[in-house]
Write a protein that holds these residues in place. Structure first.
Motif, PDB file in Angstrom:
ATOM      1  N   PRO A 545      -0.469   0.520   2.891  1.00 25.54           N
ATOM      2  CA  PRO A 545      -0.463   1.726   3.736  1.00 25.54           C
ATOM      3  C   PRO A 545       0.887   2.439   3.680  1.00 25.54           C
ATOM      4  N   VAL A 546       0.836   3.773   3.692  1.00 24.22           N
ATOM      5  CA  VAL A 546       2.063   4.580   3.730  1.00 24.22           C
ATOM      6  C   VAL A 546       1.872   5.704   4.748  1.00 24.22           C
ATOM      7  N   ARG A 547       3.007   6.211   5.263  1.00 24.31           N
ATOM      8  CA  ARG A 547       2.960   7.254   6.294  1.00 24.31           C
ATOM      9  C   ARG A 547       3.040   8.664   5.708  1.00 24.31           C
ATOM     10  N   ASP A 548       3.756   8.831   4.601  1.00 23.59           N
ATOM     11  CA  ASP A 548       3.949  10.165   4.050  1.00 23.59           C
ATOM     12  C   ASP A 548       4.145  10.073   2.544  1.00 23.59           C
ATOM     13  N   ALA A 549       4.275  11.251   1.899  1.00 24.98           N
ATOM     14  CA  ALA A 549       4.387  11.294   0.439  1.00 24.98           C
ATOM     15  C   ALA A 549       5.660  10.617  -0.052  1.00 24.98           C
ATOM     16  N   GLY A 550       6.750  10.785   0.674  1.00 22.31           N
ATOM     17  CA  GLY A 550       7.993  10.150   0.256  1.00 22.31           C
ATOM     18  C   GLY A 550       7.875   8.647   0.201  1.00 22.31           C
ATOM     19  N   GLU A 551       7.258   8.082   1.218  1.00 21.55           N
ATOM     20  CA  GLU A 551       7.062   6.632   1.214  1.00 21.55           C
ATOM     21  C   GLU A 551       6.088   6.222   0.122  1.00 21.55           C
ATOM     22  N   ALA A 552       5.082   7.065  -0.159  1.00 20.40           N
ATOM     23  CA  ALA A 552       4.132   6.753  -1.220  1.00 20.40           C
ATOM     24  C   ALA A 552       4.831   6.654  -2.566  1.00 20.40           C
ATOM     25  N   VAL A 553       5.755   7.580  -2.852  1.00 20.43           N
ATOM     26  CA  VAL A 553       6.503   7.534  -4.105  1.00 20.43           C
ATOM     27  C   VAL A 553       7.359   6.275  -4.164  1.00 20.43           C
ATOM     28  N   HIS A 554       8.038   5.955  -3.071  1.00 21.10           N
ATOM     29  CA  HIS A 554       8.905   4.778  -3.039  1.00 21.10           C
ATOM     30  C   HIS A 554       8.104   3.500  -3.291  1.00 21.10           C
ATOM     31  N   ARG A 555       6.967   3.348  -2.606  1.00 19.48           N
ATOM     32  CA  ARG A 555       6.143   2.145  -2.781  1.00 19.48           C
ATOM     33  C   ARG A 555       5.577   2.063  -4.201  1.00 19.48           C
ATOM     34  N   THR A 556       5.221   3.214  -4.767  1.00 23.28           N
ATOM     35  CA  THR A 556       4.663   3.212  -6.122  1.00 23.28           C
ATOM     36  C   THR A 556       5.674   2.695  -7.131  1.00 23.28           C
ATOM     37  N   VAL A 557       6.906   3.191  -7.073  1.00 25.60           N
ATOM     38  CA  VAL A 557       7.948   2.731  -7.990  1.00 25.60           C
ATOM     39  C   VAL A 557       8.197   1.244  -7.802  1.00 25.60           C
ATOM     40  N   GLN A 558       8.214   0.804  -6.557  1.00 24.77           N
ATOM     41  CA  GLN A 558       8.438  -0.616  -6.274  1.00 24.77           C
ATOM     42  C   GLN A 558       7.329  -1.482  -6.867  1.00 24.77           C
ATOM     43  N   LEU A 559       6.078  -1.014  -6.735  1.00 23.47           N
ATOM     44  CA  LEU A 559       4.957  -1.771  -7.282  1.00 23.47           C
ATOM     45  C   LEU A 559       5.033  -1.870  -8.795  1.00 23.47           C
ATOM     46  N   VAL A 560       5.255  -0.740  -9.464  1.00 26.17           N
ATOM     47  CA  VAL A 560       5.243  -0.727 -10.929  1.00 26.17           C
ATOM     48  C   VAL A 560       6.411  -1.498 -11.510  1.00 26.17           C
ATOM     49  N   ASP A 562       8.555  -3.736  -9.979  1.00 29.88           N
ATOM     50  CA  ASP A 562       8.948  -5.052  -9.479  1.00 29.88           C
ATOM     51  C   ASP A 562       7.769  -5.911  -9.041  1.00 29.88           C
ATOM     52  N   SER A 563       6.992  -5.430  -8.079  1.00 33.85           N
ATOM     53  CA  SER A 563       6.005  -6.294  -7.431  1.00 33.85           C
ATOM     54  C   SER A 563       4.893  -6.744  -8.373  1.00 33.85           C
ATOM     55  N   VAL A 564       4.272  -5.806  -9.084  1.00 36.99           N
ATOM     56  CA  VAL A 564       3.171  -6.175  -9.977  1.00 36.99           C
ATOM     57  C   VAL A 564       3.653  -7.072 -11.121  1.00 36.99           C
ATOM     58  N   PRO A 565       4.777  -6.773 -11.789  1.00 36.05           N
ATOM     59  CA  PRO A 565       5.252  -7.704 -12.824  1.00 36.05           C
ATOM     60  C   PRO A 565       5.538  -9.101 -12.280  1.00 36.05           C
ATOM     61  N   ARG A 566       6.116  -9.160 -11.091  1.00 32.83           N
ATOM     62  CA  ARG A 566       6.493 -10.468 -10.536  1.00 32.83           C
ATOM     63  C   ARG A 566       5.271 -11.249 -10.069  1.00 32.83           C
ATOM     64  N   ALA A 567       4.317 -10.584  -9.448  1.00 31.50           N
ATOM     65  CA  ALA A 567       3.173 -11.287  -8.873  1.00 31.50           C
ATOM     66  C   ALA A 567       2.084 -11.586  -9.894  1.00 31.50           C
ATOM     67  N   PHE A 568       1.901 -10.704 -10.892  1.00 28.23           N
ATOM     68  CA  PHE A 568       0.762 -10.846 -11.803  1.00 28.23           C
ATOM     69  C   PHE A 568       1.151 -10.930 -13.273  1.00 28.23           C
ATOM     70  N   GLY A 569       2.436 -10.818 -13.571  1.00 30.33           N
ATOM     71  CA  GLY A 569       2.869 -10.907 -14.948  1.00 30.33           C
ATOM     72  C   GLY A 569       2.486  -9.717 -15.801  1.00 30.33           C
ATOM     73  N   VAL A 570       2.195  -8.586 -15.173  1.00 31.48           N
ATOM     74  CA  VAL A 570       1.840  -7.369 -15.911  1.00 31.48           C
ATOM     75  C   VAL A 570       3.081  -6.501 -16.006  1.00 31.48           C
ATOM     76  N   PRO A 571       3.611  -6.267 -17.206  1.00 32.58           N
ATOM     77  CA  PRO A 571       4.833  -5.457 -17.332  1.00 32.58           C
ATOM     78  C   PRO A 571       4.571  -3.997 -17.000  1.00 32.58           C
ATOM     79  N   PRO A 572       5.612  -3.245 -16.672  1.00 28.11           N
ATOM     80  CA  PRO A 572       5.427  -1.838 -16.302  1.00 28.11           C
ATOM     81  C   PRO A 572       4.707  -1.009 -17.354  1.00 28.11           C
ATOM     82  N   GLU A 573       4.936  -1.309 -18.636  1.00 32.36           N
ATOM     83  CA  GLU A 573       4.295  -0.503 -19.681  1.00 32.36           C
ATOM     84  C   GLU A 573       2.780  -0.738 -19.759  1.00 32.36           C
ATOM     85  N   GLU A 574       2.260  -1.759 -19.055  1.00 31.57           N
ATOM     86  CA  GLU A 574       0.822  -2.015 -19.038  1.00 31.57           C
ATOM     87  C   GLU A 574       0.194  -1.669 -17.695  1.00 31.57           C
ATOM     88  N   THR A 575       0.936  -0.966 -16.860  1.00 31.76           N
ATOM     89  CA  THR A 575       0.435  -0.505 -15.558  1.00 31.76           C
ATOM     90  C   THR A 575       0.335   1.009 -15.574  1.00 31.76           C
TER      91      THR A 575
END
Length: 742
Positions: A545-560, A562-575
């Protein structure tokens, strides 16, 4: 939707699962259900279609035009032989020339500049009579009798792609630039104007300043200002040239929105809103000059029975206007499909019997229908591709000449994997087959040397591509159109697959192979209008969940990053990141800017790009191919797209290349990635539709993160917001040419 707020946006900490509404997933079991189609309710096209777009069409920012993904037509490449995209566009030109010849044979031209007479004038008069409440003349409304099933005619063979037309020379561009300067228009448009108007472009533009509307991206108010500067006091709102140009422009805008034609009342109303004093006269002028065509199509009501006596002449009709390029392409497609249906031998040949015998369950059901019919529709999700793959393998093993094509190179790669092969042998892309870059080649008459053509991703076929494919097949060949009817429609005009599904003219095989896992269950529920709660023990689905567009951008960068590579082993170039639009605080432009800064920072010396950047290349309108930047030099920007080198000249980089970490769903359709991050900022609530959500969520193979800021707008869109209708003529044409399948 109930979720836990997660400060970090980390999949390991976020709530897994989906929305809270319970509902069924996909059908269980295997095998296939075979039917012969059904009736689709007649849909009304809103008058706004003339100037807008629908959820399945390519938005202006993604289509052709300066700075758009589509860019100018043609592919970018180095010197030498034409590239695949160049050959494809050349083939399209050949097709349009053939359609023009066909039009001339069908009906003699109306004298240029003269008033309409005959059927066209009668049709316009009929519309005015209906609007005024008068009874229209019976002859205008007589529905043509359905044509009987007939022997297959000789197919119209499409010639091999012609050489590319040379770019306008410097002298022509300079002359056009001078005229643009006189009228206060951007001189940077000179090359596009010269290409659009051809020889003598400067004289054409000076004689008719509203021809500037032929250039993609130019608005009517801009063309009016240009005309005022050139014509002075002679420039008037009732100028015949203005009305004619606006008529064509509105039809072009309708095509961008996916329509192959417009209801004539909607067109005249839109002209009135553009300050055209006499819309009817403007339409007549466009028809007389051959810039547009007019049609009458009977309105068929489900279950309606023909009446006898005096009322049998009162058949309700709709009068449509369209650009000949698209309207006649639909007629060519209907003719070609009728030929394929009617040219199949009555007795099943031995190789087809062998192919059927080699298969089981759903694939065998599909093969039996294909053995006895020239056209078969196959529906299902990603997992259902195993059935046409099995058919392709069995047909080849039985000695049949068979080939399959997909919308994207990634789709071709995935489909070839079902055969244990690499793309290029028996699997290619639609663009590659039409351009001659892949496929079996053609026989002496120009037809594809095939017994069976399987077209995957069929909802992405626009009317022109579908016509070229169907007309390229020889008599007796089988055509299978396979795809998921729930995804977004084609970027180009038409809705070929949906129209065919609505006409019971050929067998339809509905696969019962479900897409597996929590992601398959979630997407299947969306397809039937339910946002279901699914169990995701491996955190295959995460809601952030996010409150506004700024937070949405921040969470998206964090997911691509850091979080997805660390949790699932999927590198950024495959997301892949998918968001509803290009603009806005969380659109593709904003997201790509911050993702580049995080993942591949650099000065962007070559048009904002650096080696290693993820990009999407648009070699032709409606096509986007993911890739990466290799290097840049005096020759242009060097890319690697689908494993092939591409060189984009410097002057075309801005219009044909964009950063590609974040895409729209229209750009992503036809591809799949190990992980997908779908961004739904608050300002996207009004543009979400069920097909958009289905397409975006369905791009993920292993993991889906939803950056969610639209609250209840998401389940509402899935439940209520279906695809906007498109005005097409294919169903009417097929009903006339083909009897119901038995």
């Amino acid at each position: 939707m109930t979720t836990e707020h997660t400060p970090t946006g980390d999949p390991e900490e976020a709530t897994s699962g989906g929305p809270t509404e319970a509902g069924p997933g996909v059908a269980e079991g295997s095998g296939s259900e075979v039917s012969v189609g059904g009736e689709e309710p007649h849909d009304q096209t809103a008058e706004a279609a003339a100037a807008g777009r629908d959820d399945a069409g390519a938005p202006a920012a993604e289509g052709a035009g300066p700075g758009a993904d589509g860019g100018a037509s043609g592919a970018a490449g180095g010197a030498g032989a034409p590239s695949e995209a160049e050959a494809e566009l050349a083939a399209q030109r050949v097709e349009r020339e053939r359609i023009a010849r066909r039009k001339a044979e069908r009906q003699g031209p109306v004298e240029s500049g003269g008033k309409l007479s005959g059927k066209a004038a009668d049709l316009l008069a009929a519309v005015r009579a209906v609007e005024s409440g008068e009874k229209a003349g019976a002859p205008v409304f007589v529905e043509p009798a359905p044509a009987p099933r007939r022997p297959a005619p000789e197919p119209v063979r499409r010639p091999e792609p012609a050489p590319m037309v040379a770019a306008p020379d410097a002298e022509s561009v300079g002359a056009v630039r001078a005229v643009l300067g006189e009228g206060g228009a951007p001189e940077a448009l000179a090359a596009q104007v010269a290409a659009a108007l051809g020889d003598g472009a400067e004289d054409t533009l000076r004689a008719d300043p509203w021809q500037l509307l032929r250039v993609a991206g130019v608005r009517p108010e801009q063309a009016d200002g240009f005309a005022r500067a050139l014509l002075g006091a002679e420039c008037r709102p009732d100028d015949e040239r203005r009305g004619r140009a606006l008529t064509v422009w509105l039809l072009e805008q309708a095509a961008v929105a996916g329509h192959t034609a417009l209801d004539l009342p909607a067109l005249t109303e839109a002209l009135g809103k553009r300050a055209v004093p006499d819309p009817d006269e403007a339409v007549q002028s466009a028809l007389a000059e051959g810039d547009a065509l007019v049609f009458q199509d009977a309105l068929e009501e489900p279950g309606a029975q023909p009446t006898a006596g005096e009322n049998e002449q009162e058949v309700p009709v709709r009068v449509l206007a369209g650009l000949e390029r698209y309207a006649l392409a639909e007629e060519s497609l209907a003719d070609a499909l009728a030929r394929l249906v009617n040219s199949v031998p009555k007795e099943t040949e031995e190789p087809w019997e062998a192919a059927v015998a080699a298969l089981t369950r759903g694939a065998a059901d599909l093969a039996r229908q294909v053995a006895g019919h020239g056209l078969v529709l196959h529906t299902g999700g990603e997992a259902a591709r195993t059935e046409p793959a099995a058919l392709l393998g069995a047909a080849r093993a039985a000695g049949l000449r068979a080939f399959a094509v997909c919308h994207t190179p990634d789709g071709a790669r995935r489909f070839a994997a079902h055969l244990g092969e690499e793309p290029g042998g028996a699997v290619g892309t639609v663009a590659g087959l039409l351009s001659g870059a892949s496929g079996p080649g053609r026989d002496a008459e120009g037809a594809l040397d095939l017994d069976l053509l399987i077209v995957l991703d069929a909802p992405q076929l626009d009317v022109e591509a579908a016509a070229m494919l169907a007309e390229s097949l020889p008599d007796g060949a089988r055509l299978v159109l396979s795809g998921d009817p729930a995804v977004l429609w084609s970027a180009g005009p038409g809705r070929v697959f949906a129209d065919l599904l609505a006409v019971p003219a050929c067998p339809q095989v509905a696969s019962r192979v479900p897409d597996p896992g929590p992601l398959g269950e979630l997407v299947s529920g969306i397809g039937v209008g339910e946002l279901v709660q699914v169990e995701a023990p491996g955190k295959e689905i995460v809601i952030v969940p996010v409150r506004d567009a700024g937070e949405a951008v921040h969470r998206t960068v964090q997911l691509v990053a850091d979080s997805v590579p660390r949790a699932f082993g999927v590198p950024p170039e495959e997301t892949v990141v998918i968001t509803p639009g290009h603009g806005g605080a969380a659109g593709t432009r904003a997201l790509n800017t911050v993702l580049k800064e995080r993942l591949n920072p650099g000065p962007g010396r070559f048009g904002g790009f650096d080696p290693g950047d993820r990009i999407v290349h648009s070699p032709a309108p409606g096509r986007t191919v993911p890739g990466r930047v290799v290097r840049a030099d005096a020759e242009g920007l060097h890319l690697e797209c689908a494993g092939a080198p591409v060189v984009v000249p410097r002057e075309l980089v801005e219009s044909r290349v964009r950063h590609g970490w974040a895409l729209t769903a229209h750009q992503a359709v036809g591809g799949r990635w190990p992980a997908a991050v779908v961004v739904l900022p608050g300002d996207a609530a009004d543009v979400l539709t069920r097909p958009w959500v289905y397409t975006a969520f369905g791009r993920a193979e292993r993991h889906l993160s939803v950056v969610h800021g639209v609250e209840q707008a998401l389940p509402k869109a899935v439940a209520e917001s279906v695809a906007k209708p498109r005005t097409t003529r294919l169903r009417t044409l097929l009903r006339v040419q083909l009897p119901p399948a038995g």
